[in-house]
Design an enzyme around this catalytic site. Structure first.
Site, mmCIF file in Angstrom:
data_model
loop_
_atom_site.group_PDB
_atom_site.id
_atom_site.type_symbol
_atom_site.label_atom_id
_atom_site.label_comp_id
_atom_site.label_asym_id
_atom_site.label_seq_id
_atom_site.Cartn_x
_atom_site.Cartn_y
_atom_site.Cartn_z
ATOM 1 N N LYS A 113 3.384 -21.136 -10.742
ATOM 2 C CA LYS A 113 1.945 -21.120 -10.423
ATOM 3 C C LYS A 113 1.770 -20.047 -9.336
ATOM 4 O O LYS A 113 2.020 -20.284 -8.153
ATOM 5 C CB LYS A 113 1.531 -22.495 -9.883
ATOM 6 N N GLU A 137 9.363 -22.936 2.029
ATOM 7 C CA GLU A 137 9.330 -21.793 2.952
ATOM 8 C C GLU A 137 7.901 -21.695 3.459
ATOM 9 O O GLU A 137 7.000 -21.303 2.711
ATOM 10 C CB GLU A 137 9.762 -20.515 2.226
ATOM 11 N N CYS A 163 4.878 -13.731 6.566
ATOM 12 C CA CYS A 163 5.204 -14.969 7.286
ATOM 13 C C CYS A 163 6.150 -14.710 8.439
ATOM 14 O O CYS A 163 6.211 -15.479 9.380
ATOM 15 C CB CYS A 163 5.819 -15.973 6.328
ATOM 16 N N GLU A 180 -0.879 -19.988 13.487
ATOM 17 C CA GLU A 180 -0.587 -18.855 12.615
ATOM 18 C C GLU A 180 -1.920 -18.247 12.167
ATOM 19 O O GLU A 180 -2.740 -18.925 11.542
ATOM 20 C CB GLU A 180 0.200 -19.308 11.392
HETATM 21 P P1 NAD Z 1 -1.195 -21.577 0.475
HETATM 22 O O1 NAD Z 1 -0.323 -22.688 0.964
HETATM 23 O O2 NAD Z 1 -2.646 -21.679 0.704
HETATM 24 O O3 NAD Z 1 -1.025 -21.361 -1.095
HETATM 25 C C1 NAD Z 1 0.232 -21.104 -1.665
HETATM 26 C C2 NAD Z 1 0.225 -21.585 -3.088
HETATM 27 O O4 NAD Z 1 0.110 -23.000 -3.117
HETATM 28 C C3 NAD Z 1 -0.928 -21.045 -3.938
HETATM 29 O O5 NAD Z 1 -0.428 -20.741 -5.221
HETATM 30 C C4 NAD Z 1 -1.881 -22.226 -3.981
HETATM 31 O O6 NAD Z 1 -2.719 -22.230 -5.108
HETATM 32 C C5 NAD Z 1 -0.917 -23.385 -4.025
HETATM 33 N N1 NAD Z 1 -1.422 -24.677 -3.565
HETATM 34 C C6 NAD Z 1 -2.333 -24.897 -2.597
HETATM 35 N N2 NAD Z 1 -2.515 -26.241 -2.427
HETATM 36 C C7 NAD Z 1 -1.692 -26.858 -3.309
HETATM 37 C C8 NAD Z 1 -1.419 -28.216 -3.608
HETATM 38 N N3 NAD Z 1 -2.011 -29.232 -2.954
HETATM 39 N N4 NAD Z 1 -0.520 -28.501 -4.578
HETATM 40 C C9 NAD Z 1 0.113 -27.495 -5.236
HETATM 41 N N5 NAD Z 1 -0.112 -26.190 -5.002
HETATM 42 C C10 NAD Z 1 -0.997 -25.866 -4.034
HETATM 43 O O7 NAD Z 1 -0.597 -20.255 1.129
HETATM 44 P P2 NAD Z 1 -1.173 -18.784 1.012
HETATM 45 O O8 NAD Z 1 -2.455 -18.718 1.777
HETATM 46 O O9 NAD Z 1 -1.146 -18.365 -0.401
HETATM 47 O O10 NAD Z 1 -0.056 -17.932 1.790
HETATM 48 C C11 NAD Z 1 -0.047 -17.739 3.167
HETATM 49 C C12 NAD Z 1 0.871 -18.749 3.838
HETATM 50 O O11 NAD Z 1 2.164 -18.655 3.258
HETATM 51 C C13 NAD Z 1 1.099 -18.487 5.306
HETATM 52 O O12 NAD Z 1 1.085 -19.716 5.983
HETATM 53 C C14 NAD Z 1 2.493 -17.898 5.371
HETATM 54 O O13 NAD Z 1 3.176 -18.073 6.577
HETATM 55 C C15 NAD Z 1 3.155 -18.630 4.272
HETATM 56 N N6 NAD Z 1 4.335 -17.885 3.795
HETATM 57 C C16 NAD Z 1 5.566 -18.333 4.127
HETATM 58 C C17 NAD Z 1 6.693 -17.618 3.720
HETATM 59 C C18 NAD Z 1 8.097 -18.056 4.082
HETATM 60 O O14 NAD Z 1 9.031 -17.516 3.512
HETATM 61 N N7 NAD Z 1 8.273 -18.981 4.993
HETATM 62 C C19 NAD Z 1 6.537 -16.475 2.949
HETATM 63 C C20 NAD Z 1 5.241 -16.057 2.626
HETATM 64 C C21 NAD Z 1 4.132 -16.782 3.048
HETATM 65 O O1 6OD Z 2 12.609 -11.330 1.939
HETATM 66 C C1 6OD Z 2 12.503 -12.454 1.444
HETATM 67 O O2 6OD Z 2 13.357 -12.902 0.651
HETATM 68 C C2 6OD Z 2 11.374 -13.317 1.790
HETATM 69 N N1 6OD Z 2 11.384 -14.560 1.275
HETATM 70 C C3 6OD Z 2 10.380 -12.828 2.572
HETATM 71 C C4 6OD Z 2 9.266 -13.581 2.979
HETATM 72 C C5 6OD Z 2 8.225 -12.971 3.573
HETATM 73 C C6 6OD Z 2 7.086 -13.698 3.986
HETATM 74 O O3 6OD Z 2 5.978 -13.267 4.012
#
Ligand code: NAD
Ligand code: 6OD
Length: 484
Positions: A177, A253, A287, A388
């Site tokens: 998804k 993550e 992130c 964040e």
């Molecule tokens: P989000 O959590 O809003 O959405 C991520 C995904 O989850 C989307 O596909 C969304 O449709 C889906 N989703 C939302 N609610 C859901 C539910 N209840 N059940 C199932 N699926 C659901 O995140 P975003 O806004 O797309 O991305 C930004 C966030 O992602 C930031 O907080 C960032 O730090 C985090 N992030 C973390 C990492 C990491 O590796 N730790 C990497 C990239 C982004």
């Molecule tokens: O480099 C990667 O494998 C990874 N998961 C990066 C995540 C970046 C977050 O925005």
């Protein structure tokens, strides 16, 4: 206008839900319609994935699977420009970023996990038995089954293949998804899957929203055997709750509020280059980005002035133009969120060293722009310092000694990534061991060896992916004990 359809059992299909719009963040224009998967589409995708698992995919040898993974990497590279254009249209990110990070990593993830699965051993233990015959134990690495993969929008192809590649390497099938903001590259990958001969049903894509919609239909589906998720911490909590039904494993993550610590012995030029990227790259939508910087008092003014200068030097505009170095935010909604923190900083009395508002970008009045921003002067419990924001902004705080820097860095419920800038090797080791973060970079940022453990501490996630750690999540070890 383009349409991005769901990819189910090897076919592109419209969903039963109402199609939704995909916008180009640089202009705000609608660029595509997206087929919206309902519960029935998710059911069909999961059924197809289950069938493939027990059918053609499950019957392939490891060598055949590895061969297909390499073909997937080649298949992405062969259509590099299409993937690049699709990612840029979905995100508005500059070609300099997408062509050096997103798309190459999208392909590399398949090669890296092909290498990993070819070389990772399992354990063997010989044991004594009372009758003297002995016994031999060995572990088999089995696929977990059908994996639900839920992805964010900031590095769409990179983060999706970071999960899909090891899942397939381990013999699983997947239902992905993608974020509703970035449906393009996951859909395009479906074409590559068919072209290289991945059996139908191994890779499925369902488009839609999260809670109460496609994402929740997927993570709550009883035939999903494990869920891997990258996104916000609050979403991670909901997904963990959904996965608890049926006791399914999760890998999460999640978000971060990552500290950077700059000591007065740091190489100023190298620090500014690396720290500048950590604060502003991808319009701060990484992130791992640094939204809190702690600077040793003696160099605070110099570093602050120079980082502010760096923030002001970014060029906005057409993401396909190589001269553009900063794109817009992903959406109008995300811009509202980021600007609400710009307001809070101003209202809280922050000293604004750079940015703080919305730039005028010639020719692109509808883009979701914000200025790269550097603040100082806020208390450590101010929301700008604790939350964040996920924008191109950072807050600077002075410190006096190592102990204080570590305490400030660790005063957060998150623990994803940290950066340390110093030329003192002993200090680098000492501080790295004491900072609560899953990933600490010293004198660099986002330098990735894909064999290393990747993931967050505290509210930044559960589990580690990367190298053998991905294989641990995407497989189940079964022990066989043979009495000799
Ligand atoms: P989000 O959590 O809003 O959405 C991520 C995904 O989850 C989307 O596909 C969304 O449709 C889906 N989703 C939302 N609610 C859901 C539910 N209840 N059940 C199932 N699926 C659901 O995140 P975003 O806004 O797309 O991305 C930004 C966030 O992602 C930031 O907080 C960032 O730090 C985090 N992030 C973390 C990492 C990491 O590796 N730790 C990497 C990239 C982004
Ligand atoms: O480099 C990667 O494998 C990874 N998961 C990066 C995540 C970046 C977050 O925005």
């Amino acid at each position: 206008m383009n349409t991005f359809r769901n990819f189910i059992d090897g076919d592109f299909v419209d969903g039963s839900g109402e199609a939704f719009e995909d916008r180009f963040p640089t202009t705000g224009e609608v660029i595509a319609k997206v087929g919206h998967a309902g519960q029935d589409d998710v059911d069909r995708a999961v059924t197809a994935a289950k069938r493939a698992l027990n059918g053609p995919w499950g019957k392939l040898s490891l060598a055949e699977r590895i061969g297909l993974l390499r073909k997937l990497a080649d298949g992405i590279n062969a259509r590099f420009d299409e993937f690049l254009a699709a990612e840029i249209k979905d995100t508005g990110k500059p070609t300099g970023i997408a062509s050096h990070i997103d798309i190459p990593r999208g392909a590399a993830n398949f090669n890296v996990f092909a290498d990993q699965i070819a070389t990772i051993p399992t354990e063997t233990f010989e044991m004594a038995t009372p009758d003297g015959a002995g016994a031999l134990n060995y572990a088999l690495r089995m696929p977990r089954g059908v994996i639900g993969v839920v992805c964010p929008w900031n590095l769409p192809l990179l983060l999706m293949t970071w999960k899909v590649a090891p899942a397939l390497a381990c013999g699983n099938t997947v239902v992905v998804k993608p974020s509703e903001e970035t449906p393009a590259t996951a859909t395009l990958l479906g074409e590559v899957m068919n072209a290289v001969g991945i059996p139908k049903g191994v890779y499925n894509v369902v488009h839609g929203f999260g809670g109460g919609d496609t994402g929740e239909f997927l993570t709550g589906h009883p035939d999903i055997d494990a869920v891997t998720f990258t996104g916000e911490t609050a979403t991670g909590e909901a997904i963990m709750a959904a996965a608890s039904k049926g006791v399914r494993p999760v890998s999460l993550e999640l978000g971060g509020k990552n500290p950077g610590i700059v000591f007065d012995d740091a190489d100023m030029a190298a620090t500014l280059e690396g720290l500048g990227r950590a604060c502003f790259a991808n319009t701060g939508q990484v992130c791992l980005g640094t939204e809190r910087v702690y600077v040793q008092r003696g160099i605070f003014d110099e570093l602050a002035a120079k980082l502010a200068e760096k923030a002001r030097a970014y060029r906005f505009g057409d993401p396909f133009d190589k001269a553009t170095t900063m794109g817009p935010l992903i959406s109008a909604e995300h811009r509202r969120k980021v600007l609400s923190y710009y307001d809070k900083a101003r209202e809280g009395g922050a000293e604004i060293l750079a940015g703080g508002g919305v730039p005028d970008v010639d020719g692109y009045p509808g883009g979701y722009w914000v200025q790269p921003t550097v603040w100082t002067g806020l208390a450590q419990d101010h929301p700008v310092v604790t939350d964040e924001i996920f924008g191109p902004c950072t807050h600077l705080t002075p410190f006096d000694d190592e102990e204080e820097a570590i305490a400030l860095a660790n005063a957060s419920p998150y623990g994803l990534a940290a950066t340390i800038w110093t030329t003192n090797l002993g200090r680098a080791h000492r501080v790295a061991a004491k900072v609560d973060a899953g990933i600490t970079w010293v004198n660099c940022w986002f330098l990735r060896d894909l064999r290393t453990p990747f993931g967050g501490s505290k509210r930044s996630g559960i589990g580690r992916e990367g190298g053998v750690h991905s294989l641990e999540f995407y497989t189940e070890l079964r022990n066989v004990c043979i009495k000799l």
